[in-house]
Write a protein that holds these residues in place. Structure first.
Motif, PDB file in Angstrom:
ATOM      1  N   ARG A  62      44.280  40.375  41.688  1.00  0.00           N
ATOM      2  CA  ARG A  62      45.508  40.311  41.344  1.00  0.00           C
ATOM      3  C   ARG A  62      45.729  39.717  39.794  1.00  0.00           C
ATOM      4  N   PHE A  63      46.830  39.602  39.222  1.00  0.00           N
ATOM      5  CA  PHE A  63      47.049  39.092  37.968  1.00  0.00           C
ATOM      6  C   PHE A  63      48.248  37.856  38.198  1.00  0.00           C
ATOM      7  N   ASP A  64      47.826  36.711  37.738  1.00  0.00           N
ATOM      8  CA  ASP A  64      48.858  35.555  37.946  1.00  0.00           C
ATOM      9  C   ASP A  64      50.114  35.359  36.856  1.00  0.00           C
ATOM     10  N   VAL A  86      51.438  41.393  30.552  1.00  0.00           N
ATOM     11  CA  VAL A  86      50.510  40.974  31.844  1.00  0.00           C
ATOM     12  C   VAL A  86      49.281  40.146  30.938  1.00  0.00           C
ATOM     13  N   ALA A  88      45.931  39.056  30.321  1.00  0.00           N
ATOM     14  CA  ALA A  88      44.826  39.843  30.831  1.00  0.00           C
ATOM     15  C   ALA A  88      43.542  38.959  31.344  1.00  0.00           C
ATOM     16  N   SER A  90      44.488  36.117  33.015  1.00  0.00           N
ATOM     17  CA  SER A  90      45.010  35.738  34.342  1.00  0.00           C
ATOM     18  C   SER A  90      44.429  36.308  35.525  1.00  0.00           C
ATOM     19  N   LEU A  91      43.419  37.392  35.270  1.00  0.00           N
ATOM     20  CA  LEU A  91      42.869  38.284  36.229  1.00  0.00           C
ATOM     21  C   LEU A  91      42.263  37.173  37.121  1.00  0.00           C
ATOM     22  N   SER A  99      36.166  35.418  37.803  1.00  0.00           N
ATOM     23  CA  SER A  99      37.452  36.037  36.978  1.00  0.00           C
ATOM     24  C   SER A  99      37.553  35.989  35.565  1.00  0.00           C
ATOM     25  N   ALA A 103      37.658  39.460  33.273  1.00  0.00           N
ATOM     26  CA  ALA A 103      38.779  39.781  32.586  1.00  0.00           C
ATOM     27  C   ALA A 103      38.160  39.830  30.909  1.00  0.00           C
TER      28      ALA A 103
END
Length: 200
Positions: A62-64, A86, A88, A90-91, A99, A103
């Protein structure tokens, strides 16, 4: 003493609930939403992506950090303009170190930290339709089409007006220059979006 404490908590909750409205069921009629600009309620939004991992699973992440907005006129919903972005970096795959690595390697988060989407066409029929736009990922821009479901519109708990949508789509990451580990990690990426928007 315990009963007194419970009674005090109950009184406090009753008092605070006065600030909350009692919304009716959401309307499934898009024309029931007033015209204006709608912004993403980030606390009621999610963006997940899944792809094959060694042919063993459909690995999901998910992306936060994401944001979006659109203009809306119930007399001409197809004229709406959607903008989304988005972070990137924040993956989130569940392990911070991995993570950050993914990213960088898959999304070029160090060079192109911002993923953007700008709509170019909307086609709808009832509560379903398609949203086509330009997706920029890793500095590469390509057209992408999402299948969208309009979930409803109505008043929020704290007032104001809301609209809710679900969307899905598929891209090939190699189309955007993401070719890391293609022998083990799938090229086809399935995207799932859940989003509530509130009128400004």
């Amino acid at each position: 003493m315990r009963r007194l404490a419970i009674f005090a908590v109950a009184i406090g909750l009753a008092g605070s609930s006065a600030a909350w409205s009692d919304p009716k069921a959401a309307s499934l009629d898009p024309a029931a939403a007033p015209a204006g600009t709608y912004v993403l309620d980030k606390s009621h939004a999610s963006l997940t992506a899944s792809l094959s991992h060694m042919g063993l699973s459909h690995y999901t992440m998910r992306f936060d950090v994401l944001d979006a907005s659109f203009t809306y006129d119930p007399k001409a919903p197809e004229a709406s303009k959607v903008q989304a972005s988005v972070d990137a970096n924040s993956l989130d795959v569940g392990v911070p170190k991995i993570s950050a690595k993914f990213a960088r390697e898959f999304l070029a988060g160090d060079e192109s930290p911002r993923i953007t989407f700008t709509s170019t066409a909307i086609i709808y029929s009832g509560n379903h339709g398609t949203l086509t736009g330009d997706l920029t990922l890793r500095g590469v821009t390509r057209p992408v089409t999402l299948d969208v479901t309009f979930n409803g519109t109505g008043a929020g708990l704290l007032g104001g007006h809301r609209m809710g949508f679900s969307a899905t789509g598929d891209i090939k990451r190699s189309d955007f220059g993401s070719k890391a580990w293609l022998s083990a990690v799938g090229d086809d990426v399935h995207i799932v979006i859940e989003a509530e928007f509130q009128k400004k």
